[in-house]
Scaffold this motif. Structure first.
Motif, mmCIF file in Angstrom:
data_model
loop_
_atom_site.group_PDB
_atom_site.id
_atom_site.type_symbol
_atom_site.label_atom_id
_atom_site.label_comp_id
_atom_site.label_asym_id
_atom_site.label_seq_id
_atom_site.Cartn_x
_atom_site.Cartn_y
_atom_site.Cartn_z
ATOM 1 N N ARG A 21 10.481 40.801 -12.154
ATOM 2 C CA ARG A 21 11.075 41.947 -11.462
ATOM 3 C C ARG A 21 11.326 43.110 -12.415
ATOM 4 N N GLY A 25 9.399 46.646 -11.982
ATOM 5 C CA GLY A 25 10.236 47.845 -11.892
ATOM 6 C C GLY A 25 9.861 48.894 -12.921
ATOM 7 N N LEU A 56 15.206 48.347 -7.569
ATOM 8 C CA LEU A 56 13.891 47.759 -7.844
ATOM 9 C C LEU A 56 13.354 48.258 -9.184
ATOM 10 N N GLU A 57 13.440 49.560 -9.395
ATOM 11 C CA GLU A 57 12.911 50.152 -10.625
ATOM 12 C C GLU A 57 13.657 49.653 -11.860
#
Length: 128
Positions: A21, A25, A56-57
């Motif tokens: 993740r 991101g 998310l980023e």
């Protein structure tokens, strides 16, 4: 939540692994910034909230495949390209970890090992 780790028996310490993740991101944020687009613009186009896209980023949230596809569409990039960038990031991380394990040889110690002991009367030639 803490980052997963692997055990490195040589060092007897856990070694951190990059999270998917986080890498995804990073790619999304870098792509958005390279396009000169705002978080609000991409979030609106992808139909996700701006705070969620920010999470998310920053690698704080896992994107579902549907959300990831919507963000990729909003950024006009292919999911395969995002995953390829993530793959490169994993390879770079692995290379950095290997380099960190490489032994460090002090210059003075290396010189002592290479320099033969000379005796009186020996002639030494120095190459420039």
């Amino acid at each position: 939540m803490s980052d997963p780790t692997t055990f490195d028996p040589a060092r007897r310490k856990p070694r951190p692994r990059p999270l998917l993740r986080t890498l995804v991101g990073d790619v999304l944020r870098r792509t958005r910034r390279e396009q000169g687009r705002t978080l609000a613009d991409v979030a609106r186009t992808a139909r996700v909230s701006m705070p969620y896209l920010s999470e998310l980023e920053r690698g704080r949230k896992e994107a579902s495949s549907e959300v990831l596809a919507a963000v990729c569409d909003a950024l006009r990039i292919e999911l395969a390209d995002v995953l390829d960038e993530v793959r490169r990031g994993l390879i770079d991380t692995r290379a950095t970890q290997r380099a960190a394990k490489a032994p460090v040889i002090r210059l003075d110690a290396a010189r002592r090992r290479r320099a033969p002991a000379h005796r009186d009367g020996d002639v030494q030639a120095l190459a420039a």
